[in-house]
Structures are given as C-alpha cells and as structure tokens.
Motif scaffolding. Structure first.
Motif, PDB file in Angstrom:
ATOM      1  N   TYR A  59      10.532 -21.106  -3.524  1.00 35.49           N
ATOM      2  CA  TYR A  59      11.646 -20.860  -2.603  1.00 35.49           C
ATOM      3  C   TYR A  59      11.123 -20.730  -1.169  1.00 35.49           C
ATOM      4  CZ  TYR A  59      15.778 -18.555  -0.639  1.00 35.49           C
ATOM      5  OH  TYR A  59      16.861 -18.239   0.119  1.00 35.49           O
ATOM      6  N   PHE A  60       9.996 -20.031  -1.015  1.00 33.87           N
ATOM      7  CA  PHE A  60       9.349 -19.833   0.278  1.00 33.87           C
ATOM      8  C   PHE A  60       8.906 -21.177   0.872  1.00 33.87           C
ATOM      9  CE2 PHE A  60       5.306 -19.106   2.588  1.00 33.87           C
ATOM     10  CZ  PHE A  60       5.756 -18.257   3.588  1.00 33.87           C
ATOM     11  N   VAL A  61       8.305 -22.043   0.041  1.00 33.68           N
ATOM     12  CA  VAL A  61       7.871 -23.367   0.494  1.00 33.68           C
ATOM     13  C   VAL A  61       9.081 -24.197   0.937  1.00 33.68           C
ATOM     14  CG1 VAL A  61       6.807 -25.547  -0.239  1.00 33.68           C
ATOM     15  CG2 VAL A  61       5.780 -23.371  -0.913  1.00 33.68           C
ATOM     16  N   GLY A  62      10.180 -24.067   0.195  1.00 29.89           N
ATOM     17  CA  GLY A  62      11.398 -24.774   0.563  1.00 29.89           C
ATOM     18  C   GLY A  62      11.925 -24.340   1.928  1.00 29.89           C
ATOM     19  N   LEU A  63      11.851 -23.014   2.201  1.00 28.16           N
ATOM     20  CA  LEU A  63      12.284 -22.503   3.498  1.00 28.16           C
ATOM     21  C   LEU A  63      11.418 -23.054   4.634  1.00 28.16           C
ATOM     22  CD1 LEU A  63      13.064 -18.728   2.779  1.00 28.16           C
ATOM     23  CD2 LEU A  63      14.701 -20.554   3.305  1.00 28.16           C
ATOM     24  N   ILE A  64      10.104 -23.140   4.380  1.00 26.01           N
ATOM     25  CA  ILE A  64       9.195 -23.707   5.391  1.00 26.01           C
ATOM     26  C   ILE A  64       9.579 -25.154   5.692  1.00 26.01           C
ATOM     27  CG2 ILE A  64       6.809 -24.446   5.827  1.00 26.01           C
ATOM     28  CD1 ILE A  64       5.868 -21.999   4.312  1.00 26.01           C
ATOM     29  N   PHE A  65       9.840 -25.922   4.636  1.00 26.04           N
ATOM     30  CA  PHE A  65      10.208 -27.327   4.793  1.00 26.04           C
ATOM     31  C   PHE A  65      11.501 -27.471   5.597  1.00 26.04           C
ATOM     32  CE2 PHE A  65      12.447 -31.135   3.209  1.00 26.04           C
ATOM     33  CZ  PHE A  65      11.519 -32.101   3.568  1.00 26.04           C
ATOM     34  N   ILE A  66      12.500 -26.617   5.287  1.00 24.52           N
ATOM     35  CA  ILE A  66      13.783 -26.670   5.995  1.00 24.52           C
ATOM     36  C   ILE A  66      13.598 -26.342   7.473  1.00 24.52           C
ATOM     37  CG2 ILE A  66      16.034 -25.528   6.230  1.00 24.52           C
ATOM     38  CD1 ILE A  66      16.011 -25.231   3.139  1.00 24.52           C
ATOM     39  N   ASN A  67      12.803 -25.290   7.747  1.00 25.62           N
ATOM     40  CA  ASN A  67      12.554 -24.892   9.143  1.00 25.62           C
ATOM     41  C   ASN A  67      11.796 -25.972   9.920  1.00 25.62           C
ATOM     42  OD1 ASN A  67      13.773 -22.284   9.502  1.00 25.62           O
ATOM     43  ND2 ASN A  67      12.257 -21.457   8.107  1.00 25.62           N
ATOM     44  N   LEU A  68      10.865 -26.648   9.230  1.00 32.58           N
ATOM     45  CA  LEU A  68      10.138 -27.750   9.878  1.00 32.58           C
ATOM     46  C   LEU A  68      11.089 -28.883  10.232  1.00 32.58           C
ATOM     47  CD1 LEU A  68       6.797 -27.953   7.840  1.00 32.58           C
ATOM     48  CD2 LEU A  68       7.033 -27.411  10.275  1.00 32.58           C
ATOM     49  N   CYS A  69      11.988 -29.214   9.298  1.00 30.77           N
ATOM     50  CA  CYS A  69      12.953 -30.287   9.540  1.00 30.77           C
ATOM     51  C   CYS A  69      13.902 -29.943  10.694  1.00 30.77           C
ATOM     52  CB  CYS A  69      13.766 -30.571   8.270  1.00 30.77           C
ATOM     53  SG  CYS A  69      12.802 -31.314   6.935  1.00 30.77           S
ATOM     54  N   LEU A  70      14.202 -28.641  10.833  1.00 30.93           N
ATOM     55  CA  LEU A  70      15.114 -28.199  11.900  1.00 30.93           C
ATOM     56  C   LEU A  70      14.387 -27.943  13.214  1.00 30.93           C
ATOM     57  CD1 LEU A  70      17.380 -25.735   9.854  1.00 30.93           C
ATOM     58  CD2 LEU A  70      17.950 -28.053  10.598  1.00 30.93           C
ATOM     59  N   GLY A  71      13.047 -28.103  13.193  1.00 28.79           N
ATOM     60  CA  GLY A  71      12.260 -27.900  14.401  1.00 28.79           C
ATOM     61  C   GLY A  71      12.048 -26.449  14.786  1.00 28.79           C
ATOM     62  N   LYS A  72      12.224 -25.525  13.831  1.00 28.79           N
ATOM     63  CA  LYS A  72      12.055 -24.095  14.109  1.00 28.79           C
ATOM     64  C   LYS A  72      10.598 -23.692  13.885  1.00 28.79           C
ATOM     65  CE  LYS A  72      16.826 -22.886  12.901  1.00 28.79           C
ATOM     66  NZ  LYS A  72      17.690 -22.049  12.015  1.00 28.79           N
ATOM     67  N   LEU A  73       9.711 -24.156  14.776  1.00 31.60           N
ATOM     68  CA  LEU A  73       8.280 -23.916  14.619  1.00 31.60           C
ATOM     69  C   LEU A  73       7.883 -22.439  14.744  1.00 31.60           C
ATOM     70  CD1 LEU A  73       6.806 -26.993  16.535  1.00 31.60           C
ATOM     71  CD2 LEU A  73       7.237 -26.726  14.089  1.00 31.60           C
ATOM     72  N   PRO A  74       8.511 -21.643  15.639  1.00 37.49           N
ATOM     73  CA  PRO A  74       8.166 -20.212  15.696  1.00 37.49           C
ATOM     74  C   PRO A  74       8.420 -19.500  14.362  1.00 37.49           C
ATOM     75  CG  PRO A  74       9.352 -20.845  17.674  1.00 37.49           C
ATOM     76  CD  PRO A  74       9.437 -22.004  16.736  1.00 37.49           C
ATOM     77  N   ALA A  75       9.522 -19.856  13.708  1.00 35.78           N
ATOM     78  CA  ALA A  75       9.836 -19.247  12.411  1.00 35.78           C
ATOM     79  C   ALA A  75       8.795 -19.629  11.372  1.00 35.78           C
ATOM     80  CB  ALA A  75      11.228 -19.677  11.952  1.00 35.78           C
ATOM     81  N   VAL A  76       8.342 -20.882  11.405  1.00 35.88           N
ATOM     82  CA  VAL A  76       7.317 -21.352  10.463  1.00 35.88           C
ATOM     83  C   VAL A  76       6.006 -20.614  10.688  1.00 35.88           C
ATOM     84  CG1 VAL A  76       5.917 -23.341   9.754  1.00 35.88           C
ATOM     85  CG2 VAL A  76       8.373 -23.630  10.205  1.00 35.88           C
ATOM     86  N   ARG A  77       5.622 -20.447  11.969  1.00 41.68           N
ATOM     87  CA  ARG A  77       4.370 -19.732  12.283  1.00 41.68           C
ATOM     88  C   ARG A  77       4.416 -18.291  11.791  1.00 41.68           C
ATOM     89  NH1 ARG A  77       4.317 -22.912  17.127  1.00 41.68           N
ATOM     90  NH2 ARG A  77       5.599 -21.348  18.209  1.00 41.68           N
ATOM     91  N   GLU A  78       5.597 -17.673  11.921  1.00 43.36           N
ATOM     92  CA  GLU A  78       5.748 -16.292  11.456  1.00 43.36           C
ATOM     93  C   GLU A  78       5.630 -16.201   9.936  1.00 43.36           C
ATOM     94  OE1 GLU A  78       9.078 -12.720  11.545  1.00 43.36           O
ATOM     95  OE2 GLU A  78       9.288 -14.419  12.912  1.00 43.36           O
ATOM     96  N   MET A  79       6.169 -17.210   9.253  1.00 45.41           N
ATOM     97  CA  MET A  79       6.130 -17.212   7.787  1.00 45.41           C
ATOM     98  C   MET A  79       4.719 -17.453   7.255  1.00 45.41           C
ATOM     99  SD  MET A  79       9.612 -19.424   7.095  1.00 45.41           S
ATOM    100  CE  MET A  79       9.594 -19.324   5.315  1.00 45.41           C
ATOM    101  N   LEU A  80       3.923 -18.240   7.995  1.00 45.77           N
ATOM    102  CA  LEU A  80       2.597 -18.620   7.506  1.00 45.77           C
ATOM    103  C   LEU A  80       1.533 -17.563   7.837  1.00 45.77           C
ATOM    104  CD1 LEU A  80       2.579 -22.448   8.294  1.00 45.77           C
ATOM    105  CD2 LEU A  80       2.999 -21.314   6.109  1.00 45.77           C
ATOM    106  N   HIS A  81       1.818 -16.335   7.501  1.00 49.89           N
ATOM    107  CA  HIS A  81       0.848 -15.254   7.644  1.00 49.89           C
ATOM    108  C   HIS A  81      -0.201 -15.410   6.537  1.00 49.89           C
ATOM    109  CE1 HIS A  81      -0.852 -11.196   7.683  1.00 49.89           C
ATOM    110  NE2 HIS A  81      -0.277 -11.018   8.867  1.00 49.89           N
ATOM    111  N   PRO A  82      -1.493 -15.182   6.818  1.00 50.02           N
ATOM    112  CA  PRO A  82      -2.542 -15.354   5.796  1.00 50.02           C
ATOM    113  C   PRO A  82      -2.279 -14.603   4.490  1.00 50.02           C
ATOM    114  CG  PRO A  82      -3.540 -15.054   7.943  1.00 50.02           C
ATOM    115  CD  PRO A  82      -2.069 -14.854   8.137  1.00 50.02           C
ATOM    116  N   LEU A  83      -1.696 -13.385   4.592  1.00 51.53           N
ATOM    117  CA  LEU A  83      -1.408 -12.612   3.379  1.00 51.53           C
ATOM    118  C   LEU A  83      -0.407 -13.332   2.480  1.00 51.53           C
ATOM    119  CD1 LEU A  83      -1.228  -8.880   4.550  1.00 51.53           C
ATOM    120  CD2 LEU A  83      -2.924  -9.937   3.049  1.00 51.53           C
TER     121      LEU A  83
END
Length: 318
Positions: free
Chosen positions: A109-133
C-alpha cells in the motif's frame, strides 16, 4: 478491555485461516465461494438480530443506514472479493507463504502511495515518505517476495522429476501469487474505505457492523445462484463437512467483530498488537497443517514477516 478483545481476535483470525486452508485442500474448485456464502448467510442473520433486538445506536434499519452511507456497500464488495481471492490463492500456495506475503499489505500500500505521488508530481511528499527507517524494511520485503519463488520452485524441482509436472507446478504457483496480490490490493482498498467511513464519526460501531453484515448478502446471493447453476442442483450450505464449515464461519465472524470492538476502545494499541499477527498463523500452519519448508524457504518467510513488522513499527514511530 481492548487487550482481551484484540488478543482473542488475533487468535481467532489464525484459527479462521487454518480452517480455511483445510477446507480448500479437502474441497473442490468452488469451495472458496461456498465458504463465503456460508459466512455471509450467518452475517445476514446476525444483522437482522442486531436490528430486531435494538442494539443499533441510531435505531434505523440497515437499509436506511446504507442509504445515508452508500460507501459501506462499496467497502463490502471490496472485502467480499478480497475474501474470495485470498481463499482461492490457498489452493495454489501454502498458508505460511500466504501469511508472509499478506503481512506486507501495508508495504505494498505504501509503495502504491509513492507511485501515485510520483505520477502527481508531489516530490516533497515522496521525499518525506522515503525515510530510511521505512525504506530499509520496504526494500527487504519486496526483495524477498521476489526471491521466494526461486526458493519454492527450486525445492519443487528437486522433489519432482517429470518436466511436465514441474512446468505445471511453476504455473500454478505463479497463478497463486498473482491471485494473492490481487486480494491484497482489494484488502488495502477495503481498509481505506473503512477508515473514511469510521473517521467521519457519523455512524456508531454497532450500526456499522449491522449494516456491513446486512450488505454482504447481496454478493452472496449472486454467488449462491452461480453455485446452483454450476452444480445443476440447489446448493445446501455446510452439507459437506459441516463441522469444518461451521468452525470457519464462527471464527471468521467472531474475529472480525472482536477486532472492530478492540479498535473502538483503543485503535492505536490494537493496530500495534496486530503487527505481530502473521507470526501466529505461520506457526499454526507448521503445527496443525504440518507444512514443511527448507531452510532457504523459512529464511524468506521470516525475513518478509519480520521486515513487514519492522515497517509497521517504524511507520508508527515517524
């Protein structure tokens, strides 16, 4: 109180999966549909009883509540389809790997959200989601989901000498994985819709259960007619192995109901406790279903499961 409800729910979910796997192994191609019809019929009876005895918060009928909250019907359709696909996947793959991959539904589900945000151009949201933890468990889960088939097929290759049989096994295994992934997508959609409905705060918990149990009869009736047509005779629920079917139906309903009540008292701690859920049916599959795995297969199963647990914990911390 939440802990009692949550612990009982967790245990009964595992019992449900074990009953389901036994029924699928001993049944026919229509067993997943038959199990769904049986549970749906019992759910409908409970829904009517809840209304007749006045347990609903609003005092309205299930169909009146459905008119005010039509999303409940969409929610139930997603859940019903998830239910069938998940049971169907058990025909092709072992319960332990089903549970391991199912435990990664939050990751998928998390990977799907990343894909949707990438398609919508929401790069700040993607960067926030891609925390190392978050990212490390996600990579581990996805890597070993893709690696497990090679471990499974390697084991089957060693135990089956006929090339045609090996090819058939490979095909059925990948079909099972595909069906399971479809069920996980539907489960994520169901969870999202449930959250939207409950978080609105415009419907009581008993009203929600009562209306959900009422709605499930609609897809069940379609399946009932389909089963009667395919069998060319009236489908009688629980005719074959009534004890196992009854055990599945009762444990399925009790587990979901207890989970809803536990979430009502303390949704956060219930969610945290259920992070460990996949471990219970995996152990149950090995004890009660006598599922055996090689060291390589066990490594994949436990890395997927523990990584999914780590992801859920890190997601709650961030």
């Amino acid at each position: 109180m939440w802990l009692v409800f949550a612990a009982l729910s967790l245990f009964l979910y595992a019992v449900t999966d074990i009953f389901g796997k036994k029924s699928i192994n001993a049944g026919n191609a229509y067993t997943p549909m038959e199990l769904c019809v049986i549970v749906s019929a019992l759910s409908f009876v409970i829904s009517i009883a809840l209304y007749v005895f006045g347990f609903g918060e609003s005092g309205m009928t299930p169909w009146q509540i459905l008119h005010l909250h039509p999303l409940i019907l969409v929610n139930i359709l997603c859940f019903f389809l998830y239910w069938i696909f998940y049971l169907l996947s058990m025909k092709f793959i072992r319960l332990s790997i089903s549970e391991a991959i199912s435990s990664s539904s939050g990751v998928l589900y998390f990977v799907g959200l990343i894909f949707i945000n990438l398609c919508l151009g929401k790069l700040p949201a993607v960067r926030e989601m891609l925390h190392p933890l978050r990212l490390i468990p996600v990579i581990l889960v996805l890597t070993f989901i893709f690696l497990y088939p090679s471990a499974e097929l390697s084991e089957r290759k060693n135990t089956v000498t006929d090339g045609t049989v090996r090819k058939k096994n490979r095909h059925s295994y990948f079909v099972g994985i595909l069906i399971l992934l479809i069920s996980l997508f539907l489960d994520s959609l169901d969870s999202l819709i449930t959250t939207l409905i409950i978080d609105e705060g415009t419907i009581g918990i008993v009203d929600y259960i009562m209306t959900s149990y009422f709605c499930v009869i609609f897809p069940a009736l379609i399946l009932f007619v389909f089963l009667c047509i395919k069998r060319k005779k009236l489908f009688i629920p629980m005719k074959n192995n009534p004890a196992r079917s009854a055990g599945y139906a009762v444990s399925a309903l009790l587990s979901s109901q207890l989970y809803i009540f536990a979430s009502y008292y303390d949704a956060v701690r219930t969610g945290i406790l259920f992070i460990i859920y996949p471990i219970v049916p995996i152990i149950g599959a090995k004890v009660f279903l006598k599922e055996k795995s090689t060291r390589r297969q066990n490594m994949c199963i436990w890395i997927i499961t523990l990584s999914a647990i780590a992801f859920c914990i890190s997601d709650n911390l961030l």
